[in-house]
Every structure is written in C-alpha cells, then in structure tokens.
Write a protein that holds these residues in place. Structure first.
Motif, mmCIF file in Angstrom:
data_model
loop_
_atom_site.group_PDB
_atom_site.id
_atom_site.type_symbol
_atom_site.label_atom_id
_atom_site.label_comp_id
_atom_site.label_asym_id
_atom_site.label_seq_id
_atom_site.Cartn_x
_atom_site.Cartn_y
_atom_site.Cartn_z
ATOM 1 N N LYS A 1 0.803 -1.232 0.000
ATOM 2 C CA LYS A 1 0.000 0.000 0.000
ATOM 3 C C LYS A 1 0.832 1.277 0.000
ATOM 4 N N VAL A 2 2.152 1.150 -0.046
ATOM 5 C CA VAL A 2 2.981 2.344 0.096
ATOM 6 C C VAL A 2 2.763 3.324 -1.046
ATOM 7 N N ALA A 3 2.580 2.825 -2.281
ATOM 8 C CA ALA A 3 2.366 3.728 -3.417
ATOM 9 C C ALA A 3 1.085 4.532 -3.225
ATOM 10 N N ASP A 4 0.023 3.852 -2.779
ATOM 11 C CA ASP A 4 -1.240 4.551 -2.545
ATOM 12 C C ASP A 4 -1.084 5.565 -1.408
ATOM 13 N N ALA A 5 -0.327 5.184 -0.366
ATOM 14 C CA ALA A 5 -0.136 6.089 0.767
ATOM 15 C C ALA A 5 0.627 7.343 0.341
ATOM 16 N N ILE A 6 1.644 7.156 -0.504
ATOM 17 C CA ILE A 6 2.413 8.311 -1.000
ATOM 18 C C ILE A 6 1.525 9.198 -1.865
ATOM 19 N N ASN A 7 0.701 8.573 -2.730
ATOM 20 C CA ASN A 7 -0.207 9.352 -3.575
ATOM 21 C C ASN A 7 -1.192 10.163 -2.741
ATOM 22 N N ALA A 8 -1.691 9.543 -1.662
ATOM 23 C CA ALA A 8 -2.652 10.238 -0.808
ATOM 24 C C ALA A 8 -1.995 11.418 -0.092
ATOM 25 N N ALA A 9 -0.781 11.193 0.416
ATOM 26 C CA ALA A 9 -0.060 12.275 1.097
ATOM 27 C C ALA A 9 0.277 13.393 0.115
ATOM 28 N N THR A 10 0.675 13.004 -1.106
ATOM 29 C CA THR A 10 0.991 14.004 -2.131
ATOM 30 C C THR A 10 -0.239 14.847 -2.456
ATOM 31 N N ALA A 11 -1.394 14.190 -2.603
ATOM 32 C CA ALA A 11 -2.624 14.913 -2.900
ATOM 33 C C ALA A 11 -2.979 15.876 -1.779
ATOM 34 N N GLU A 12 -2.726 15.463 -0.545
ATOM 35 C CA GLU A 12 -3.020 16.328 0.594
ATOM 36 C C GLU A 12 -2.128 17.568 0.588
ATOM 37 N N ILE A 13 -0.894 17.383 0.121
ATOM 38 C CA ILE A 13 0.069 18.498 0.121
ATOM 39 C C ILE A 13 -0.052 19.343 -1.138
ATOM 40 N N ALA A 14 -0.059 18.697 -2.306
ATOM 41 C CA ALA A 14 0.031 19.408 -3.587
ATOM 42 C C ALA A 14 -1.288 19.461 -4.335
ATOM 43 N N GLY A 15 -2.339 18.903 -3.763
ATOM 44 C CA GLY A 15 -3.623 18.913 -4.440
ATOM 45 C C GLY A 15 -3.827 17.659 -5.281
ATOM 46 N N GLY A 16 -5.046 17.470 -5.693
ATOM 47 C CA GLY A 16 -5.383 16.238 -6.398
ATOM 48 C C GLY A 16 -5.062 16.257 -7.882
ATOM 49 N N GLY A 17 -4.628 17.397 -8.424
ATOM 50 C CA GLY A 17 -4.322 17.472 -9.854
ATOM 51 C C GLY A 17 -2.902 17.036 -10.152
ATOM 52 N N LYS A 18 -2.235 17.835 -10.976
ATOM 53 C CA LYS A 18 -0.863 17.491 -11.355
ATOM 54 C C LYS A 18 0.121 18.580 -10.951
ATOM 55 N N GLY A 19 -0.312 19.417 -10.006
ATOM 56 C CA GLY A 19 0.578 20.466 -9.507
ATOM 57 C C GLY A 19 1.656 19.895 -8.601
ATOM 58 N N ILE A 20 2.647 20.716 -8.263
ATOM 59 C CA ILE A 20 3.748 20.272 -7.419
ATOM 60 C C ILE A 20 3.858 21.167 -6.194
ATOM 61 N N SER A 21 4.661 20.744 -5.228
ATOM 62 C CA SER A 21 4.885 21.509 -4.004
ATOM 63 C C SER A 21 6.293 21.219 -3.514
ATOM 64 N N ASP A 22 6.869 22.164 -2.761
ATOM 65 C CA ASP A 22 8.203 21.937 -2.199
ATOM 66 C C ASP A 22 8.149 21.391 -0.776
ATOM 67 N N ALA A 23 6.928 21.130 -0.256
ATOM 68 C CA ALA A 23 6.798 20.536 1.074
ATOM 69 C C ALA A 23 7.102 19.041 0.989
ATOM 70 N N PRO A 24 8.079 18.549 1.752
ATOM 71 C CA PRO A 24 8.532 17.164 1.566
ATOM 72 C C PRO A 24 7.677 16.122 2.291
ATOM 73 N N ILE A 25 7.789 14.902 1.796
ATOM 74 C CA ILE A 25 7.264 13.710 2.471
ATOM 75 C C ILE A 25 8.470 12.842 2.805
ATOM 76 N N THR A 26 8.477 12.280 3.998
ATOM 77 C CA THR A 26 9.552 11.358 4.377
ATOM 78 C C THR A 26 8.988 9.940 4.440
ATOM 79 N N LEU A 27 9.655 9.049 3.749
ATOM 80 C CA LEU A 27 9.290 7.632 3.783
ATOM 81 C C LEU A 27 10.405 6.880 4.496
ATOM 82 N N VAL A 28 10.085 6.339 5.661
ATOM 83 C CA VAL A 28 11.050 5.550 6.439
ATOM 84 C C VAL A 28 10.820 4.077 6.123
#
Length: 672
Positions: free
Chosen positions: A135-162
C-alpha cells in the motif's frame, strides 16, 4: 571553566571522533559483514541524527544538511532506481509521478521479519502514517494529494518515507520531481520553472551530493538534469551518475561512461532495473547475468555496474560527506543559537501591565538623560567615539567661538563714513545750553544704541543655531533608546518640540534683555575701559593740531584709529574735540559690551542645556506620556505586530536549535 564550556568542548571532541570513524568506514576495504556491523555501531546513529535534524527542519535556520539528491529528466528511471535500492514499489503513471520532494530513509534491520514502512509529512501537525509494501504507493499518492492537491501540480513541502527492512543499505535520499519542459493537461504553464526552482534549492548547497539519473537511450549532454547540475557543480566533484535502461541501448555506452564528456566527478554506475513482474531478487540475478554475459555491457568494469555497487558507492559517499560536514553543522547550530538568544535578549521585554510600562518608560528616560548628560554637559562621547556630530560640548563650543568672531572687536561703523562725521551729527542734534567743552551724555547714548542695534541679530542667530542642534541631537538619542517602542515615539517627538519651543522662548527673552541692559546705562567695572580711553585720548592733541592748523598734514595716524583724514573736520573745529572724545569713549566701552554679550550668552546657553538634560526633559516626557490617563504609556502595552512576530520567530528558532543541539549531543554521547 563553566559547565556550558565543558559541554561544548566535549561535543566538539566527540564530533572529531565520529568524523574519524566515518572516514575510516568510507575509505577502508572491509568485508560486507564488517560494514554492516560498523554501520549499526557507528554510522546509523549519525544518520539517525542527521535525519532527526532534517525532521526538525533545521534547514529553515540556514543550516544545510548532508543530502543525496536524486534528479533526472522525466521518465529517466529515477523511481525505478529508488525502488531497486529500497526493494519497494513507488507511484507510477503518466506525466510527473513525484510531485513533492520524497525523502527516503532506508534502514537495514536484520532482525525484521517483515518490512516496516512509515510516512511522515506536514511536520507542524506531526502527521505519521504507517503503511505496507503493498500500500505504500497509494499512501504516498494520498499524502501528495493532501500536500500538492489532487491534480498534477507540485509543491516543495517534503514527504519522508522511512523503510526499515532487512538487507537495504543505510541511506537517506531525496527524490525530486522529474524535469519536464512541456506542461501536459492539468499542469500549470510554469511547471518547468517550479520544478527547476525546487531542484536548484536542493542541489545548490555544497553539502548536497547530486545523484543524476540518466537514461542510456539519450545523449547525456542534452539532458536537462545534467545542465542543472553543472550550473551548481561545474567540476562535477559532488555529482554521481546512474545510467538506467542499459539493456535498451547498450551500443556506445562503454564510451559514454569512460570518456565522461559531461564531467561526472564521482563516476558512473550502470544498472538494470526490475522488469515486469520480476521480484527484486530476480531482478538482481538478471542484472548480474546481463553485465556478465552481454557482448557489449560485459566490457564495462564491474566496479561501475549493478544496484549493489550503487548502494555501496552511495553509502561510502554518504559517510564521507557526513564526516566532512558534521563538525561544521555543530558549529553552525551553536553559533545560530547564540545569535538568536542575543537577538531575543535585545528585544523589548513583554509588558503585561501599566506598572511594567511605567517602569520601562522611566528606564528609557534615564538612559536618554544619562547619554545626553555625557554628551552635552560632561563632554564624554564614548557612546559615539567616531561620530563627531554627537560630541555635543565641542560642537556648542564651536558655535560660541563662531559667534564671538561675528561680534566686531572694534566699535562698528559704516565703511564709507568720514572720520567722526557721525559723532559730529549726533553732537549737533543733542546740543544744549552748556559749557563749550561739555560732552552731553545723551549723545553717548544715541551713538551706543545705534552700535548695539547693529549687532543685535548676532546673538539671536547663535541661540537659534544652538537649539536647532540640541533638538536634533536629543531627538536622535531618544529615538535610539526608544527604538523598541516606536508606538510612543510620536509622543516623544511632541514632547521634545514643546520643550525646545520653551527653550527658544527663554533664549529669545534672554537675548532681548541682554540688548536692553546695554542700553539702560553706560556702566562697566572693567579697568580696561579707562586704560583704553586714556590711551586713545593721548592722540587728541595731535588730532586737534591737524584740525586747527591748516599748515599741518590732513592725514595722520592715531592710536586706536589708525590712519585718518581730518580735512573735512577743519570747518567743525569747535566740535571736533568733543567728537574725538565721544569716539574714544565708544571705542573703549565697546570691549566691555562685546565681552558681556559673549560671556552672558555663553553661560545662558550652557545653563539652558544643563537644565534641559537634568530637569526639563524628564518632566516634559512624563507630562506627555503619563498625562491624559497615561494614554502614552498604554500604547507601550500594545506591541507592534512585527515585534510580536519577530519574538515568536526567535523563540521558535531557539527551541528548534536547542533540540538540534541535543540531537547531535545525544548522538555523540551514545558513541562513547
């Protein structure tokens, strides 16, 4: 030696010890098991500390951390390389898959029966999400959507995967969005500029190692990722290249990685990523077979091929960069902590009630009066040693000296006036029925008034210059000492202006009285008057002979007057003697007048300045700020938004830096 100093020395000593241990690991040729053991004992605590610093966002304080940054053009195979290192699947899809910086923290855990994965993001809210390999890919996608929105925009706020997993290399890497020049549907028009900024922010610091992922199917010099890395690392000394898709374009690859046309200082590693439904173990077997048996790829040196080689190289590079940077990180944390504390100490204290504000107000007034007393009364200027404008007593002395020079040392007269003609006219107008040699006192007073009025503007100019200077100096000193409370400075300005208006009024009255006193009576106790008059009168006999005897020369030299022409006086011989006596008296008396105007006004100015500093200033400020139900002091209780924001920022900075210092200290002490 203080405990604080001993702790600092111990910390620096521990840093040097850790540096040596890391450097040995980075350069020694040891067995795989020994490397693993050393990493557990020495390197992992250091990596944990660096990651903890990154989690604390110490970079916001301008402290750069050793970082391996993964960059590459879109579809260059970045995610596949990271998957191969971590042994897990990352998000896939069309366009940009990585839309935020992904910090991958890989930790080898030999005791783990199954991988343990955790996402950390939105650090201010402490978001942590446990996940699984599936489920890690889905979890990263969900976190990315929360940070950068659900479209195809980007953000400089990082996600850390341990990722804690058996057999993975102990590495921390930052995966950045792939470089794309042409926006696709749903992407902003400036997508390239946004991505380029994020990449440059990460790869520009000298502490960053650039892991440049290149596809074997493209010409390396044309890659945008190469161009960007060369902008910040022209010699390539901190750039390592990973070549992917080697099985798709093996022709000429050996030449590409050996000639190095694009300056990759840390060298190349060629890899084959997982294909289709292969497991990661199967992919490694196939990769080894490819580089062993392929007619072209087998010619590449074995120290330059394979994910295991890449992992080993990255671990060595990571150890070396940490060894190089860690002592400086410790020093930067300590320096910034000291500066932040000093800056906070210099900020105005929190005022909680009217009593606090009143005490602070009088504290400011005391500092202002102390400074002004040193500057304007005692002649001390240690607060402003190099700024002559604030050397008050010297500047006022210069003004008085200039004033004295403007007062004529000799009794003033019109430049085109014939000798004694003015005196003759006055004697004629004041003539009475008197003895022929009688000198009317009214004549002396008429002459005296005219002469005094000729210089009356000079003392007025002095007091105007003095109080203009004092007002500006007082204002500067007050603004300096009240800079932390700008909300009351307008009231302080009004107080000073009011005070100076009163001082000017007193001085104007004093100048008026000085002039009037000179006209009240012709009096002096100065013995120089009689001496000067007698000296001048010694030439009267010579003067009268030249006036009365037409055979005598008309131009003569007289003591006190110099060379004069008496030809025009021969028709006024009856009044010439009296005119001479009148001029002699004015000449002698003028010295007393000038001395009184200089001394009297100088003492008045000095007394006025002393009075202002020692009494009037404090009273005027108190009336202005404490009056009207303490309206001025109440304003001190309402700090400016910028002040509150700055104080909060400094407090947060101090907490963050203190935590960072403790992280490093705990890591060092754990290695004792």
């Amino acid at each position: 030696m203080s405990k604080k100093r001993r702790t600092g020395d111990k910390l620096e000593k521990d840093v040097e010890g850790a540096k040596g241990a890391i450097a040995v690991l980075a350069t020694s040729d040891v067995t795989a098991s020994a490397i693993a053991a050393s990493y557990n004992d020495q390197i992992r605590p250091v990596l944990d500390a660096v990651d903890r610093l990154r989690h604390l966002k110490v970079t916001q304080e301008g402290i750069q951390l050793p970082t391996i940054v993964v960059v590459g053009d879109q579809s260059s195979g970045k995610s596949s390389v990271l998957e191969s290192l971590a042994g897990i699947s990352l998000p896939r899809g069309q366009g940009i898959c990585t839309r935020v910086p992904l910090v991958m923290r890989l930790q080898d855990d030999p005791s783990a029966d199954s991988p343990k994965l955790q996402l950390q993001y939105r650090y201010s809210n402490g978001r942590e999400v446990a996940t699984t390999e599936a489920k890690v890919a889905d979890a990263i996608n969900a976190a990315t959507a929360e940070i950068a929105g659900g479209g195809k925009g980007i953000s400089d706020a990082p996600i850390t995967l341990v990722v804690r997993k058996r057999g993975v290399p102990d590495l921390t890497l930052v995966d950045l969005p792939g470089i794309t020049r042409v926006p696709v549907q749903g992407q902003p028009d400036d997508i390239y500029d946004q991505i380029a900024k994020i990449i440059k922010d990460y790869i520009a610091p000298k502490e960053s190692i650039i892991l440049n992922v290149l596809s074997a199917t493209v010409d390396f010099p044309t890659c945008e990722s190469i161009r960007m890395s060369q902008q910040v690392d022209r010699t390539g000394e901190r750039t390592l290249a990973v070549v992917t898709k080697v099985d798709k374009s093996p022709e000429g690859l050996l030449e590409k990685v050996t000639t190095d046309d694009v300056h990759i200082g840390l060298g190349y590693v060629c890899v084959r990523n997982r294909v289709g439904e292969e497991t990661y173990d199967q992919a490694r077997v196939e990769e080894a077979r490819l580089f062993e048996n392929h007619p072209l790829l087998s010619k590449i040196d074995k120290s330059m091929v394979g994910i295991p080689v890449l992992a080993q190289r990255l671990m060595q590079i990571q150890a070396a960069i940490i060894a190089k940077c860690l002592p400086d990180i410790v020093k930067q944390i300590n320096d910034r902590l000291m500066r932040s504390r000093a800056e906070l100490d210099q900020m105005p204290p929190d005022l909680n009630n009217t009593g606090d504000a009143v005490r602070m107000f009088f504290h400011i007034v005391k500092k202002v009066c102390t400074s002004l007393e040193k500057i304007l009364v005692r002649g001390e200027f240690d607060e402003y040693p190099d700024d002559g404008y604030f050397h008050g007593t010297a500047r006022i002395a210069e003004m008085i000296k200039r004033y004295a020079k403007k007062l004529p040392t000799e009794c003033p007269k019109s430049s085109d006036e014939l000798f004694l003609m003015e005196e003759m006219r006055v004697l004629e107008e004041t003539m009475g029925i008197n003895l022929p040699n009688f000198l009317p006192r009214s004549a002396f007073h008429v002459m005296l008034k005219k002469k005094v009025e000729m210089v009356g503007q000079v003392p007025e100019d002095l007091v105007s210059e003095v109080w203009e200077y004092v007002e500006d100096l007082v204002m500067n000193v007050l603004l300096k000492h009240s800079e932390n409370f700008p909300q009351v400075q307008s009231s302080c300005r009004r107080a000073i202006q009011s005070l100076m208006d009163k001082a000017r009024a007193r001085s104007a009255q004093h100048v008026k009285e000085l002039i009037e006193m000179e006209l009240v009576a012709d009096y002096t106790a100065n013995p120089d008057y009689m001496n000067t008059w007698a000296s001048v009168m010694e030439g009267q006999k010579q003067f009268m002979e030249s006036v009365e005897n037409k055979s005598k020369p008309t131009k003569i030299t007289l003591g006190g007057f110099g060379e004069v022409d008496v030809s025009h006086l021969r028709v006024h011989a009856d009044l010439a003697g009296q005119a001479f006596d009148l001029r002699a008296r004015l000449t002698a008396y003028w010295k007393s007048i000038v001395l009184r105007l200089i001394d009297g006004l100088a003492l008045h100015v000095l007394r006025g300045v002393k009075r202002l500093v020692e009494n009037d200033l404090e009273e005027e400020l108190a009336d202005q700020l404490l009056g009207n139900n303490m309206a001025g002091v109440e304003r001190m209780l309402s700090p400016l938004p910028s002040t509150g924001t700055k104080r909060d920022r400094l407090k947060k900075s101090i907490v963050l830096l203190q935590q960072s210092k403790e992280v490093v200290a705990n890591m060092m002490h754990g290695q004792d």
